[in-house]
Scaffold this motif. Structure first.
Motif, PDB file in Angstrom:
ATOM      1  N   MET A 119      69.387  32.682  11.380  1.00  0.00           N
ATOM      2  CA  MET A 119      69.702  32.291  10.008  1.00  0.00           C
ATOM      3  C   MET A 119      70.522  31.007  10.003  1.00  0.00           C
ATOM      4  N   ILE A 120      70.100  30.050   9.195  1.00  0.00           N
ATOM      5  CA  ILE A 120      70.838  28.806   8.996  1.00  0.00           C
ATOM      6  C   ILE A 120      71.629  28.929   7.706  1.00  0.00           C
ATOM      7  N   VAL A 121      72.925  28.705   7.761  1.00  0.00           N
ATOM      8  CA  VAL A 121      73.747  28.743   6.544  1.00  0.00           C
ATOM      9  C   VAL A 121      74.202  27.330   6.206  1.00  0.00           C
ATOM     10  N   GLY A 122      74.430  27.094   4.921  1.00  0.00           N
ATOM     11  CA  GLY A 122      74.860  25.769   4.488  1.00  0.00           C
ATOM     12  C   GLY A 122      73.761  24.734   4.596  1.00  0.00           C
ATOM     13  N   PHE A 123      72.498  25.174   4.452  1.00  0.00           N
ATOM     14  CA  PHE A 123      71.403  24.206   4.436  1.00  0.00           C
ATOM     15  C   PHE A 123      71.602  23.265   3.244  1.00  0.00           C
ATOM     16  N   PRO A 124      71.164  22.011   3.355  1.00  0.00           N
ATOM     17  CA  PRO A 124      71.367  21.062   2.252  1.00  0.00           C
ATOM     18  C   PRO A 124      70.999  21.634   0.885  1.00  0.00           C
ATOM     19  N   GLU A 125      71.909  21.426  -0.053  1.00  0.00           N
ATOM     20  CA  GLU A 125      71.773  21.816  -1.462  1.00  0.00           C
ATOM     21  C   GLU A 125      71.917  23.319  -1.691  1.00  0.00           C
ATOM     22  N   GLU A 126      72.242  24.081  -0.648  1.00  0.00           N
ATOM     23  CA  GLU A 126      72.410  25.524  -0.809  1.00  0.00           C
ATOM     24  C   GLU A 126      73.614  25.807  -1.714  1.00  0.00           C
ATOM     25  N   THR A 127      73.379  26.531  -2.801  1.00  0.00           N
ATOM     26  CA  THR A 127      74.459  26.883  -3.727  1.00  0.00           C
ATOM     27  C   THR A 127      75.074  28.217  -3.310  1.00  0.00           C
ATOM     28  N   GLU A 128      76.208  28.540  -3.925  1.00  0.00           N
ATOM     29  CA  GLU A 128      76.845  29.826  -3.645  1.00  0.00           C
ATOM     30  C   GLU A 128      75.929  30.966  -4.078  1.00  0.00           C
ATOM     31  N   GLU A 129      75.225  30.793  -5.191  1.00  0.00           N
ATOM     32  CA  GLU A 129      74.301  31.828  -5.664  1.00  0.00           C
ATOM     33  C   GLU A 129      73.152  32.028  -4.674  1.00  0.00           C
ATOM     34  N   GLU A 130      72.629  30.944  -4.116  1.00  0.00           N
ATOM     35  CA  GLU A 130      71.548  31.052  -3.140  1.00  0.00           C
ATOM     36  C   GLU A 130      72.035  31.760  -1.873  1.00  0.00           C
ATOM     37  N   PHE A 131      73.248  31.435  -1.447  1.00  0.00           N
ATOM     38  CA  PHE A 131      73.775  32.100  -0.256  1.00  0.00           C
ATOM     39  C   PHE A 131      73.999  33.587  -0.523  1.00  0.00           C
ATOM     40  N   ALA A 132      74.454  33.912  -1.730  1.00  0.00           N
ATOM     41  CA  ALA A 132      74.640  35.324  -2.084  1.00  0.00           C
ATOM     42  C   ALA A 132      73.310  36.075  -2.042  1.00  0.00           C
ATOM     43  N   GLN A 133      72.236  35.414  -2.492  1.00  0.00           N
ATOM     44  CA  GLN A 133      70.905  36.021  -2.410  1.00  0.00           C
ATOM     45  C   GLN A 133      70.531  36.304  -0.954  1.00  0.00           C
ATOM     46  N   THR A 134      70.867  35.367  -0.065  1.00  0.00           N
ATOM     47  CA  THR A 134      70.580  35.553   1.361  1.00  0.00           C
ATOM     48  C   THR A 134      71.334  36.758   1.915  1.00  0.00           C
ATOM     49  N   LEU A 135      72.617  36.877   1.581  1.00  0.00           N
ATOM     50  CA  LEU A 135      73.403  38.022   2.065  1.00  0.00           C
ATOM     51  C   LEU A 135      72.813  39.334   1.571  1.00  0.00           C
ATOM     52  N   ASP A 136      72.428  39.369   0.305  1.00  0.00           N
ATOM     53  CA  ASP A 136      71.821  40.591  -0.239  1.00  0.00           C
ATOM     54  C   ASP A 136      70.526  40.913   0.500  1.00  0.00           C
ATOM     55  N   PHE A 137      69.744  39.874   0.792  1.00  0.00           N
ATOM     56  CA  PHE A 137      68.446  40.096   1.430  1.00  0.00           C
ATOM     57  C   PHE A 137      68.599  40.619   2.851  1.00  0.00           C
ATOM     58  N   ILE A 138      69.488  40.030   3.638  1.00  0.00           N
ATOM     59  CA  ILE A 138      69.592  40.469   5.038  1.00  0.00           C
ATOM     60  C   ILE A 138      70.074  41.911   5.128  1.00  0.00           C
ATOM     61  N   ARG A 139      70.884  42.329   4.154  1.00  0.00           N
ATOM     62  CA  ARG A 139      71.327  43.735   4.167  1.00  0.00           C
ATOM     63  C   ARG A 139      70.138  44.680   4.035  1.00  0.00           C
ATOM     64  N   THR A 140      69.121  44.295   3.274  1.00  0.00           N
ATOM     65  CA  THR A 140      67.953  45.164   3.084  1.00  0.00           C
ATOM     66  C   THR A 140      67.081  45.228   4.342  1.00  0.00           C
ATOM     67  N   CYS A 141      67.230  44.234   5.234  1.00  0.00           N
ATOM     68  CA  CYS A 141      66.384  44.180   6.434  1.00  0.00           C
ATOM     69  C   CYS A 141      66.930  45.040   7.569  1.00  0.00           C
ATOM     70  N   GLY A 142      68.235  45.237   7.620  1.00  0.00           N
ATOM     71  CA  GLY A 142      68.822  46.052   8.671  1.00  0.00           C
ATOM     72  C   GLY A 142      68.585  45.509  10.068  1.00  0.00           C
ATOM     73  N   PHE A 143      68.890  44.237  10.278  1.00  0.00           N
ATOM     74  CA  PHE A 143      68.635  43.608  11.567  1.00  0.00           C
ATOM     75  C   PHE A 143      69.478  44.234  12.687  1.00  0.00           C
ATOM     76  N   ALA A 144      68.875  44.314  13.865  1.00  0.00           N
ATOM     77  CA  ALA A 144      69.604  44.803  15.037  1.00  0.00           C
ATOM     78  C   ALA A 144      70.550  43.742  15.570  1.00  0.00           C
ATOM     79  N   GLN A 145      70.183  42.489  15.358  1.00  0.00           N
ATOM     80  CA  GLN A 145      71.030  41.381  15.795  1.00  0.00           C
ATOM     81  C   GLN A 145      70.617  40.119  15.058  1.00  0.00           C
ATOM     82  N   MET A 146      71.595  39.249  14.803  1.00  0.00           N
ATOM     83  CA  MET A 146      71.309  37.977  14.153  1.00  0.00           C
ATOM     84  C   MET A 146      72.010  36.852  14.897  1.00  0.00           C
TER      85      MET A 146
END
Length: 429
Positions: A298-325
């Protein structure tokens, strides 16, 4: 001659370095540590970020400072993409990412003739896969097998297509020959590697895809574990999962390249999927495999990424249940479209990386906890702190009491956790 090679970057670079080392030894040369006296020092470079370029320059400066009479050679992605910059350095031999055997010829020539040599081809003109000897890591327990080179995805943050050129695949029969030889050499696991292995077969134009390669390798080397490298989410289809689940030697660890959990960000990255398609891949893997280890980048702080977009990413990864990131703050790669976009401040990127890492740590703890009580076949590699260390098929680290377990596969019942490792006891058959 004595040659030392310093490798930066990905597993493909590591693979190509060991192949060059094999070729050097085959010709009667001696491969030595980079800190030892040598006739030639090779930096096999990475150029995925500007920091990678800087590390290559630092290693070359070190060679010139500590071994002024030796040949200094540079190969890999950095000179392939930034040859004008490299020409300004004090380097005897400059080559790119193609023709690794030919590079050894040039290295011999540079040492013998004591004159500068440059050999940079046009990466986009390449049409054939250079077959190199497969090689081992972890003291002959696991071996890497490079099956693909090149990429045409052109993500906006990435320079690698310009460094590696179009997709080229190791033909199935050649791959099966190498897998069979690795088994004969005593390896217990083969790790498939490439720049973008999901594209394996596209250039062969015979209808074969990655799942055909996997089936062929399992047939050629029965009893040897097959582990996949990084996959594009689009690779995971119903047909792929149905056929993959029938392969008893396939390791149920799937590294799906995600980069962001926000559709707007994925579009700016020029990724070829959205979160809905990614979630479908995760669901299919969980449907066809019991407790698979699904990992991601996962790349964080990609150009033009807003706080709302990052929050969407956090919500999404929680649904995936990754073993490691693996979480990376975005790093500018000059020469790519993303470098020209509006940048996110460094402090914001670092803060988002910490928040992402905290969520990733929660999911990893949950995955490891769910392993307790299960039985895994563990490939043991080396002693560690008075015990023996190995990897389960899902690539989780396992520690057991025992000795002389190197390169053996044992059934292990997981009894608990110790940090990031699983603790277990061998179950005798």
């Amino acid at each position: 001659m004595k040659v030392a090679i310093y490798t930066l970057g990905c597993k493909v670079n590591q693979y190509e370095t060991q192949a060059m080392e094999q070729e050097l030894r085959r010709r009667g040369h001696e491969v030595v540590e980079f800190s030892a006296p040598a006739d030639a020092y090779v930096v096999n470079s990475c150029s995925v970020t500007a920091v990678s370029d800087q590390k290559s320059r630092q290693m070359l400066h070190r060679v010139r400072r500590e071994h002024p009479a030796a040949v200094a050679a540079l190969c890999g992605c950095y000179p392939q993409t930034h040859v004008e910059d490299v020409r300004k350095l004090d380097v005897d031999l400059i080559a790119g990412t193609g023709d690794r055997v030919g590079f050894i010829d040039l290295l011999e020539q540079a040492v013998e003739e004591k004159r500068p040599i440059e050999a940079i081809d046009k990466a986009f003109d390449r049409r054939t896969f250079e077959v190199l000897p497969a090689g081992g890591m972890a003291e002959r327990t696991r071996a890497m097998l490079k099956v693909e080179d090149g990429c045409v995805n052109f993500c906006t943050y990435c320079i690698i297509p310009y460094a590696r050129g179009p997709v080229r695949s190791l033909p199935l029969d050649k791959a099966m020959e190498q897998a069979a030889q690795l088994k004969a050499d005593g390896y217990r696991e083969i790790v498939l590697t490439g720049i973008e292995i999901s594209s394996w077969g596209k250039d062969l134009k015979n209808g074969q895809t990655l799942i055909d390669l996997m089936e062929g390798l399992c047939k050629a080397a029965p009893g040897v574990r097959i582990r996949l490298g990084s996959l594009e989410p689009r690779t995971i289809t119903e047909d792929f999962c149905r056929r993959a689940a029938q392969l008893p030697d396939l390791c149920p660890q799937f590294h799906l390249s995600m980069q962001s959990g926000c559709d707007a960000t994925l579009k700016r990255m020029n990724r070829k999927y959205d979160t809905t398609r990614f979630a479908q891949s995760v669901a299919l893997l969980n449907q066809y495999f019991e407790h698979p280890a699904i990992t991601t980048d996962m790349i964080v702080g990609f150009p033009e990424e807003t706080e709302e977009e990052f929050a969407q990413t956090l919500d999404f990864i929680r649904t995936c249940g990754f073993a490691q990131m693996h979480i990376f703050p975005y790093s500018i790669r000059p020469g790519t479209p993303a470098a020209e976009m509006r940048q996110v401040p460094k402090a914001v990127k670092e803060e988002r990386a910490r928040r992402g890492a905290a969520v990733a740590a929660e999911m990893r703890r949950a995955y490891l906890a769910a392993c307790v009580g299960k039985m895994y076949s563990v490939l043991f590699e080396q002693p560690k702190d008075g015990r023996f260390f190995g990897h389960a098929p899902n690539y989780m680290e396992v520690l057991v009491e025992g000795e002389n377990l190197h390169n053996t596969v044992k059934n292990v019942r997981i009894t608990g956790l110790e940090g990031e490792a699983l603790l277990g006891e061998i179950v005798e058959e």
